[in-house]
Design a protein around this motif. Structure first.
Motif, PDB file in Angstrom:
ATOM      1  N   ILE A  78      24.215  67.669 -25.861  1.00  0.00           N
ATOM      2  CA  ILE A  78      24.895  68.327 -25.089  1.00  0.00           C
ATOM      3  C   ILE A  78      24.062  69.145 -23.962  1.00  0.00           C
ATOM      4  N   ILE A  79      24.149  68.872 -22.525  1.00  0.00           N
ATOM      5  CA  ILE A  79      23.519  69.702 -22.012  1.00  0.00           C
ATOM      6  C   ILE A  79      24.342  70.436 -21.041  1.00  0.00           C
ATOM      7  N   GLU A  80      23.718  71.693 -20.474  1.00  0.00           N
ATOM      8  CA  GLU A  80      24.307  72.639 -19.627  1.00  0.00           C
ATOM      9  C   GLU A  80      23.686  72.634 -18.202  1.00  0.00           C
ATOM     10  N   ILE A  81      24.506  72.445 -17.247  1.00  0.00           N
ATOM     11  CA  ILE A  81      24.086  72.190 -15.675  1.00  0.00           C
ATOM     12  C   ILE A  81      23.623  73.426 -15.299  1.00  0.00           C
ATOM     13  N   THR A  82      22.372  73.656 -14.736  1.00  0.00           N
ATOM     14  CA  THR A  82      21.903  74.968 -14.502  1.00  0.00           C
ATOM     15  C   THR A  82      21.596  75.188 -12.973  1.00  0.00           C
ATOM     16  N   LYS A  83      21.695  73.901 -12.089  1.00  0.00           N
ATOM     17  CA  LYS A  83      21.730  74.021 -10.843  1.00  0.00           C
ATOM     18  C   LYS A  83      22.086  72.661 -10.214  1.00  0.00           C
ATOM     19  N   VAL A  84      22.855  72.868  -9.102  1.00  0.00           N
ATOM     20  CA  VAL A  84      23.462  71.782  -8.206  1.00  0.00           C
ATOM     21  C   VAL A  84      23.081  71.999  -6.638  1.00  0.00           C
ATOM     22  N   SER A  85      22.583  70.966  -6.074  1.00  0.00           N
ATOM     23  CA  SER A  85      22.553  70.913  -4.757  1.00  0.00           C
ATOM     24  C   SER A  85      22.579  69.566  -4.096  1.00  0.00           C
ATOM     25  N   VAL A  86      22.811  69.699  -2.767  1.00  0.00           N
ATOM     26  CA  VAL A  86      23.103  68.627  -2.099  1.00  0.00           C
ATOM     27  C   VAL A  86      21.884  68.398  -0.857  1.00  0.00           C
ATOM     28  N   VAL A  87      21.116  67.339  -0.923  1.00  0.00           N
ATOM     29  CA  VAL A  87      20.250  67.207   0.081  1.00  0.00           C
ATOM     30  C   VAL A  87      20.153  65.903   0.830  1.00  0.00           C
ATOM     31  N   PRO A  88      19.755  65.609   2.092  1.00  0.00           N
ATOM     32  CA  PRO A  88      19.513  64.096   2.329  1.00  0.00           C
ATOM     33  C   PRO A  88      18.625  63.544   1.591  1.00  0.00           C
ATOM     34  N   PHE A  89      18.594  62.291   1.457  1.00  0.00           N
ATOM     35  CA  PHE A  89      17.704  61.298   0.369  1.00  0.00           C
ATOM     36  C   PHE A  89      16.181  61.722   0.974  1.00  0.00           C
ATOM     37  N   LYS A  90      15.841  61.833   1.997  1.00  0.00           N
ATOM     38  CA  LYS A  90      14.489  62.020   2.810  1.00  0.00           C
ATOM     39  C   LYS A  90      14.000  63.322   2.337  1.00  0.00           C
ATOM     40  N   ASP A  91      14.923  64.470   2.081  1.00  0.00           N
ATOM     41  CA  ASP A  91      14.436  65.726   1.534  1.00  0.00           C
ATOM     42  C   ASP A  91      14.353  66.074   0.151  1.00  0.00           C
ATOM     43  N   VAL A  92      14.478  65.102  -0.764  1.00  0.00           N
ATOM     44  CA  VAL A  92      14.443  65.236  -2.039  1.00  0.00           C
ATOM     45  C   VAL A  92      12.854  65.628  -2.397  1.00  0.00           C
ATOM     46  N   LYS A  99      10.775  66.557 -12.417  1.00  0.00           N
ATOM     47  CA  LYS A  99      12.050  67.215 -13.062  1.00  0.00           C
ATOM     48  C   LYS A  99      12.758  65.851 -13.808  1.00  0.00           C
ATOM     49  N   GLU A 100      12.985  64.845 -13.168  1.00  0.00           N
ATOM     50  CA  GLU A 100      13.656  63.747 -13.422  1.00  0.00           C
ATOM     51  C   GLU A 100      12.917  62.958 -14.528  1.00  0.00           C
ATOM     52  N   GLY A 101      11.540  63.222 -14.512  1.00  0.00           N
ATOM     53  CA  GLY A 101      10.866  62.610 -15.737  1.00  0.00           C
ATOM     54  C   GLY A 101      10.523  61.208 -15.980  1.00  0.00           C
ATOM     55  N   GLU A 102      10.797  60.261 -14.878  1.00  0.00           N
ATOM     56  CA  GLU A 102      10.833  59.153 -15.046  1.00  0.00           C
ATOM     57  C   GLU A 102       9.734  58.447 -14.682  1.00  0.00           C
ATOM     58  N   GLY A 103       9.191  57.276 -14.957  1.00  0.00           N
ATOM     59  CA  GLY A 103       7.940  56.642 -14.415  1.00  0.00           C
ATOM     60  C   GLY A 103       6.761  57.590 -14.687  1.00  0.00           C
ATOM     61  N   ASP A 104       6.094  57.361 -13.505  1.00  0.00           N
ATOM     62  CA  ASP A 104       4.666  58.226 -13.453  1.00  0.00           C
ATOM     63  C   ASP A 104       5.017  59.880 -12.835  1.00  0.00           C
ATOM     64  N   ARG A 105       6.373  59.996 -12.744  1.00  0.00           N
ATOM     65  CA  ARG A 105       7.053  61.439 -12.182  1.00  0.00           C
ATOM     66  C   ARG A 105       6.588  61.853 -10.834  1.00  0.00           C
ATOM     67  N   SER A 106       6.169  60.769 -10.128  1.00  0.00           N
ATOM     68  CA  SER A 106       5.737  61.147  -8.863  1.00  0.00           C
ATOM     69  C   SER A 106       7.065  60.884  -7.667  1.00  0.00           C
ATOM     70  N   LEU A 107       6.773  61.596  -6.494  1.00  0.00           N
ATOM     71  CA  LEU A 107       7.972  61.395  -5.505  1.00  0.00           C
ATOM     72  C   LEU A 107       8.078  60.053  -5.128  1.00  0.00           C
ATOM     73  N   ALA A 108       6.921  59.330  -4.837  1.00  0.00           N
ATOM     74  CA  ALA A 108       6.934  57.913  -4.456  1.00  0.00           C
ATOM     75  C   ALA A 108       7.629  56.872  -5.546  1.00  0.00           C
ATOM     76  N   TYR A 109       7.217  57.121  -6.767  1.00  0.00           N
ATOM     77  CA  TYR A 109       7.955  56.492  -7.571  1.00  0.00           C
ATOM     78  C   TYR A 109       9.601  56.783  -7.748  1.00  0.00           C
ATOM     79  N   TRP A 110       9.827  57.940  -7.627  1.00  0.00           N
ATOM     80  CA  TRP A 110      11.193  58.256  -7.467  1.00  0.00           C
ATOM     81  C   TRP A 110      12.041  57.587  -6.398  1.00  0.00           C
ATOM     82  N   ARG A 111      11.460  57.860  -5.246  1.00  0.00           N
ATOM     83  CA  ARG A 111      12.109  57.200  -3.856  1.00  0.00           C
ATOM     84  C   ARG A 111      12.386  55.643  -4.271  1.00  0.00           C
ATOM     85  N   GLN A 112      11.168  55.098  -4.632  1.00  0.00           N
ATOM     86  CA  GLN A 112      11.215  53.722  -4.743  1.00  0.00           C
ATOM     87  C   GLN A 112      12.372  53.110  -5.588  1.00  0.00           C
ATOM     88  N   VAL A 113      12.622  53.783  -6.888  1.00  0.00           N
ATOM     89  CA  VAL A 113      13.588  53.406  -7.793  1.00  0.00           C
ATOM     90  C   VAL A 113      14.841  53.775  -7.212  1.00  0.00           C
TER      91      VAL A 113
END
Length: 147
Positions: A78-92, A99-113
């Motif tokens: 069980i998780i507790e949501i601690t923060k919610v925001s809405v941004v354009p994809f290009k501004d992630v 924090k998403e913890g996937e792959g090599d945890r880089s922005l480049a990897y996150w954007r690609q996936v």
């Protein structure tokens, strides 16, 4: 463990969570991503705002709780949501990608996936993904079971 059983166990510790149970699995790789949450590596996630709007679903809210399920719909935590925001994809940010913890945890990897996932999921609903598509970013912490 079944979702309701875990929810009821946690209610004994924190009765404020209420009876309305929100339970879901992470989309792409539910077992791997649930394990990353349990390990403390994954403390954030992202989804497409357009899909919330299309389905008439409310956005996640801070200080609410959700059950994370695996690919067999068994409760993982069980998780507790601690923060919610809405941004354009290009501004992630790189911080969110980490924090998403996937792959090599880089922005480049996150954007690609995520570009591939959002393109596919939005196309299934006859919507178009682009760099300006709004993304719902959530941060969370595991509250049960205690690590």
């Amino acid at each position: 463990m079944k979702a309701l059983d875990m929810w009821q166990e946690y209610q004994q510790i924190n009765p404020n969570i209420g009876d309305e149970m929100d339970a879901w699995a992470f989309g792409a790789e539910p077992d791997l991503l649930a394990q990353l949450v349990l390990d403390g590596t994954k403390t954030a996630t992202a989804s497409a705002l357009d899909l919330y709007e299309l389905e008439g679903e409310p956005l996640p809210q801070t200080r609410t709780f959700a059950l994370v399920l695996d690919s067999q719909d068994d409760a993982v935590c069980i998780i507790e949501i601690t923060k919610v925001s809405v941004v354009p994809f290009k501004d992630v940010s790189a911080g969110h990608a980490f924090k998403e913890g996937e792959g090599d945890r880089s922005l480049a990897y996150w954007r690609q996936v995520h570009e591939a996932l959002f393109t596919e999921w939005l196309a299934e609903s006859h919507l178009v993904f682009n760099e300006d598509s709004k993304i719902v970013l959530e941060e969370f912490r595991v509250v049960y079971p205690n690590r």
